[in-house]
Design a protein around this motif. Sequence first.
Motif, PDB file in Angstrom:
ATOM      1  N   ALA A  20       0.971  -1.394   0.015  1.00  0.00           N
ATOM      2  CA  ALA A  20      -0.083  -0.190  -0.036  1.00  0.00           C
ATOM      3  C   ALA A  20       0.786   1.333  -0.199  1.00  0.00           C
ATOM      4  O   ALA A  20       0.549   2.052  -0.527  1.00  0.00           O
ATOM      5  N   ALA A  23       2.493   1.602  -3.270  1.00  0.00           N
ATOM      6  CA  ALA A  23       1.357   2.147  -4.461  1.00  0.00           C
ATOM      7  C   ALA A  23       1.084   3.637  -4.050  1.00  0.00           C
ATOM      8  O   ALA A  23       0.860   4.271  -5.366  1.00  0.00           O
ATOM      9  N   ASN A  56      -2.618   0.684  -7.937  1.00  0.00           N
ATOM     10  CA  ASN A  56      -3.698   0.458  -7.196  1.00  0.00           C
ATOM     11  C   ASN A  56      -4.864   1.356  -8.043  1.00  0.00           C
ATOM     12  O   ASN A  56      -6.204   1.371  -7.308  1.00  0.00           O
ATOM     13  N   MET A  81      -2.083  -5.362  -5.804  1.00  0.00           N
ATOM     14  CA  MET A  81      -2.564  -4.412  -6.497  1.00  0.00           C
ATOM     15  C   MET A  81      -4.123  -4.509  -7.030  1.00  0.00           C
ATOM     16  O   MET A  81      -4.856  -3.851  -7.189  1.00  0.00           O
ATOM     17  N   GLN A  84      -6.471  -3.895  -4.021  1.00  0.00           N
ATOM     18  CA  GLN A  84      -6.479  -2.417  -3.754  1.00  0.00           C
ATOM     19  C   GLN A  84      -7.516  -1.792  -4.882  1.00  0.00           C
ATOM     20  O   GLN A  84      -8.074  -0.802  -4.482  1.00  0.00           O
ATOM     21  N   ALA A  85      -6.970  -2.200  -6.100  1.00  0.00           N
ATOM     22  CA  ALA A  85      -7.844  -1.466  -7.081  1.00  0.00           C
ATOM     23  C   ALA A  85      -9.003  -1.845  -7.189  1.00  0.00           C
ATOM     24  O   ALA A  85     -10.080  -0.883  -7.677  1.00  0.00           O
TER      25      ALA A  85
END
Length: 217
Positions: A20, A23, A56, A81, A84-85
């Motif tokens: 995180a 990103a 992300n 990723m 999160q995305a």
Amino acid sequence: MKDLKFIAQQLRKPAGDFAATIAGKMNEGNKPLYDLTLSSMNLNDGDTILEIGFGNGFHFKELLSLRDKLTLYGIDYSKEMVNQATAGNMTFINSGRLFLSEGSSNRLPYEDHTFDVVFCNMVIYFWENPEDHLKEIYRVLKSAGRFYTGMRTKKSMMELPFTQYGFNLYTVGEWKSVLAQNGFNVDDSYHKTDPCFEENGKQIQLESVCIAAEKVS
Ligand SMILES: C[S@@+](CC[C@H](N)C(=O)[O-])C[C@H]1O[C@@H](n2cnc3c(N)ncnc32)[C@H](O)[C@@H]1O
């Protein structure tokens, strides 16, 4: 402070507790490149787009607002990723405008002739055999589909000490040659000088580039 090799590995494939954080740093650092790529891409209403290595996905909202009825696919081989995305873009996923997958660009899980546009920002450095990835991109593009490579110039990337750990850097000319060798028609390249920033007491200024190429047949 994290060591340079660790930073390089995280940029290649964000993973674990630091994903995180890296990103967030990429979002900030690569904003000028996204501004350039999004403004350079030739998009039409209704286009189907693929982004490889989306991080992300902080920019998905802006990209989807550029034209009417765009559909966006994204593939990234980092589980963190993709998670999160996905979490940050549920509205677009639920409305059928965004489709995210975990996977690598040398084995794209899409049918031939699917996309009007494919693009990637800050990803080609990690391709050990670019031809394996470019072959797949060529395959999934529609006839006359466009492929946009977002990158920084080799000279400016060499200012960043972590790039000595596993980054395959290209001059604009070298990358254009690789594209041409893999069957693409190379069009224009767009350039922008990023704002200066300080790293370990040193002033650094990256040069963003977006290289446009087209599938010939
Ligand atoms: C340096 S980050 C760039 C992220 C974002 N595009 C940006 O510019 O801020 C590279 C991203 O590409 C992904 N990536 C690298 N190689 C990939 C591959 N072969 N297939 C799919 N994703 C890849 C990584 O997991 C990471 O999210």
